[in-house]
Motif scaffolding. Structure first.
Motif, PDB file in Angstrom:
ATOM      1  N   THR A  69       0.768  -1.138  -0.068  1.00 57.81           N
ATOM      2  CA  THR A  69      -0.045  -0.132  -0.040  1.00 57.81           C
ATOM      3  C   THR A  69       0.909   1.090   0.112  1.00 57.81           C
ATOM      4  O   THR A  69       0.575   2.216  -0.543  1.00 57.81           O
ATOM      5  CB  THR A  69      -1.063  -0.070   1.376  1.00 57.81           C
ATOM      6  OG1 THR A  69      -1.830  -1.027   1.164  1.00 57.81           O
ATOM      7  CG2 THR A  69      -1.826   1.220   1.185  1.00 57.81           C
ATOM      8  N   TRP A  72       2.361   2.156  -3.651  1.00 61.05           N
ATOM      9  CA  TRP A  72       1.113   2.604  -4.361  1.00 61.05           C
ATOM     10  C   TRP A  72       1.136   4.096  -4.347  1.00 61.05           C
ATOM     11  O   TRP A  72       0.869   5.030  -4.899  1.00 61.05           O
ATOM     12  CB  TRP A  72      -0.098   1.952  -4.498  1.00 61.05           C
ATOM     13  CG  TRP A  72      -0.364   0.590  -5.121  1.00 61.05           C
ATOM     14  CD1 TRP A  72      -0.382  -0.647  -4.448  1.00 61.05           C
ATOM     15  CD2 TRP A  72      -0.237   0.477  -6.430  1.00 61.05           C
ATOM     16  NE1 TRP A  72      -0.406  -1.573  -5.543  1.00 61.05           N
ATOM     17  CE2 TRP A  72      -0.353  -0.867  -6.664  1.00 61.05           C
ATOM     18  CE3 TRP A  72      -0.264   1.330  -7.480  1.00 61.05           C
ATOM     19  CZ2 TRP A  72      -0.479  -1.337  -8.152  1.00 61.05           C
ATOM     20  CZ3 TRP A  72      -0.113   0.795  -8.994  1.00 61.05           C
ATOM     21  CH2 TRP A  72      -0.145  -0.489  -8.878  1.00 61.05           C
ATOM     22  N   LEU A  73       0.861   4.544  -2.817  1.00 63.42           N
ATOM     23  CA  LEU A  73       0.657   5.650  -2.235  1.00 63.42           C
ATOM     24  C   LEU A  73       1.542   6.606  -2.781  1.00 63.42           C
ATOM     25  O   LEU A  73       1.615   7.830  -3.330  1.00 63.42           O
ATOM     26  CB  LEU A  73       0.516   5.858  -0.843  1.00 63.42           C
ATOM     27  CG  LEU A  73      -0.952   5.048  -0.484  1.00 63.42           C
ATOM     28  CD1 LEU A  73      -0.836   5.243   1.218  1.00 63.42           C
ATOM     29  CD2 LEU A  73      -2.137   6.194  -0.766  1.00 63.42           C
ATOM     30  N   PRO A 123     -10.816   0.337  -0.575  1.00 57.03           N
ATOM     31  CA  PRO A 123      -9.428   0.381  -1.027  1.00 57.03           C
ATOM     32  C   PRO A 123      -8.990   0.265  -2.391  1.00 57.03           C
ATOM     33  O   PRO A 123      -8.134  -0.778  -2.568  1.00 57.03           O
ATOM     34  CB  PRO A 123      -8.520  -0.344   0.077  1.00 57.03           C
ATOM     35  CG  PRO A 123      -9.401  -1.361   0.266  1.00 57.03           C
ATOM     36  CD  PRO A 123     -10.907  -0.978   0.338  1.00 57.03           C
ATOM     37  N   LYS A 128      -6.640   5.029  -3.911  1.00 53.51           N
ATOM     38  CA  LYS A 128      -5.148   5.387  -3.658  1.00 53.51           C
ATOM     39  C   LYS A 128      -4.688   6.431  -4.564  1.00 53.51           C
ATOM     40  O   LYS A 128      -3.864   7.155  -4.019  1.00 53.51           O
ATOM     41  CB  LYS A 128      -4.613   3.932  -3.804  1.00 53.51           C
ATOM     42  CG  LYS A 128      -4.730   2.878  -2.597  1.00 53.51           C
ATOM     43  CD  LYS A 128      -4.221   1.749  -3.077  1.00 53.51           C
ATOM     44  CE  LYS A 128      -4.611   0.554  -1.988  1.00 53.51           C
ATOM     45  NZ  LYS A 128      -4.122  -0.732  -2.564  1.00 53.51           N
ATOM     46  N   TYR A 152      -8.187   9.109   3.485  1.00 58.85           N
ATOM     47  CA  TYR A 152      -8.278   7.613   2.785  1.00 58.85           C
ATOM     48  C   TYR A 152      -8.326   6.529   3.974  1.00 58.85           C
ATOM     49  O   TYR A 152      -9.204   5.744   3.802  1.00 58.85           O
ATOM     50  CB  TYR A 152      -7.074   7.305   1.946  1.00 58.85           C
ATOM     51  CG  TYR A 152      -7.058   5.915   1.545  1.00 58.85           C
ATOM     52  CD1 TYR A 152      -7.481   5.415   0.357  1.00 58.85           C
ATOM     53  CD2 TYR A 152      -6.046   5.184   2.160  1.00 58.85           C
ATOM     54  CE1 TYR A 152      -7.593   4.184  -0.027  1.00 58.85           C
ATOM     55  CE2 TYR A 152      -5.869   3.869   1.671  1.00 58.85           C
ATOM     56  CZ  TYR A 152      -6.530   3.340   0.537  1.00 58.85           C
ATOM     57  OH  TYR A 152      -6.478   2.133   0.117  1.00 58.85           O
TER      58      TYR A 152
END
Length: 248
Positions: A69, A72-73, A123, A128, A152
């Motif tokens: 995660t 990706w962010l 999510p 994202k 988020y």
């Protein structure tokens, strides 16, 4: 000396909050550092201190990080950093003070309101993408990348411990990129701060993380978040008002 003491206090409280909530440093420190040092140098100090504080906290929560995660962010935040850094380098200081104060108030308000719609999002990749882009842009322009990711997290019901841990490497990378971007666009914008004050800032930063580590076992997340929001709102309003007064 009064200004130096206030700068050190803002950094200490911010570092302490960062350890307790995961994203407190910029929210608490940015408004006051911008107010005390000026918009551009203030945000640069926030970025630099954010890098160090995130590194300290990361060493304590490494095993709880969700690296996929985080990746990706970071990817989407890099895109947002470009317009954010450009904005910080070309906008007039007074206008930037108003912009930074306003952005912080809006981001904090959204974070609070988002808790009422915690089951309205999932999510997904688009979510994202939006969180990362807005976070990167705000981190570069205002030194505050946490609120967008916080929205988020609340909206997708991201577990608090994993969120706080994952935010550390994310904010570390984004702060490095934001600081680098601003230095490229404005090489002469590095804050002129005495060496003794730099050393003092590092000292209180470490002390803040240490105290926050101790308090994190005693202060409930809800109580810590409420205190952080009150402090951040106060600083954001002060920055916004200062900019508005300068217009006159």
């Amino acid at each position: 000396m009064v200004i130096s003491a206030l700068i050190l206090l803002a950094i200490f409280v911010g570092a302490c909050s960062q350890r307790i909530t995961g994203m407190g440093f910029a929210l608490v420190s940015a408004p006051f550092l911008v107010l005390l040092l000026g918009p551009f140098p203030g945000v640069m100090v926030v970025n630099l201190c954010g890098i160090i504080s995130s590194g300290f906290v990361l060493s304590r929560v490494w095993r709880s990080v969700e690296w996929k995660t985080c990746g990706w962010l970071v990817m989407f935040a890099v895109i947002g950093i470009i317009p954010g850094a450009w904005l910080a380098s070309v906008v007039h200081p007074t206008a930037l003070e108003i912009t930074i104060g306003g952005l912080l108030i809006v981001a904090l308000s959204i974070s609070i309101l988002a808790s009422k719609f915690a089951d309205a999002a999932s999510p997904t990749l688009p979510n994202k993408m939006a969180a990362g882009f807005l976070s990167g842009a705000m981190n570069a322009a205002a030194g505050v990348g946490g609120p967008a990711v916080s929205v988020y997290a609340v909206a997708t019901r991201w577990e608090q411990r994993a969120f706080a841990a994952t935010l550390q490497p994310y904010l570390l990378v984004v702060s490095v990129l934001s600081l680098t971007g601003k230095l490229i666009l404005e090489p002469t914008g590095w804050p002129t701060i005495p060496i003794w004050l730099w050393a003092s800032m590092l000292g209180v930063l470490m002390a803040g993380v240490f105290v926050g580590d101790k308090l994190s076992h005693r202060v409930s997340p809800l109580t810590a978040r409420r205190i952080l929001i009150v402090l951040a709102y106060a600083g954001a309003l002060a920055t916004l008002i200062k900019g508005l007064v300068s217009l006159g």
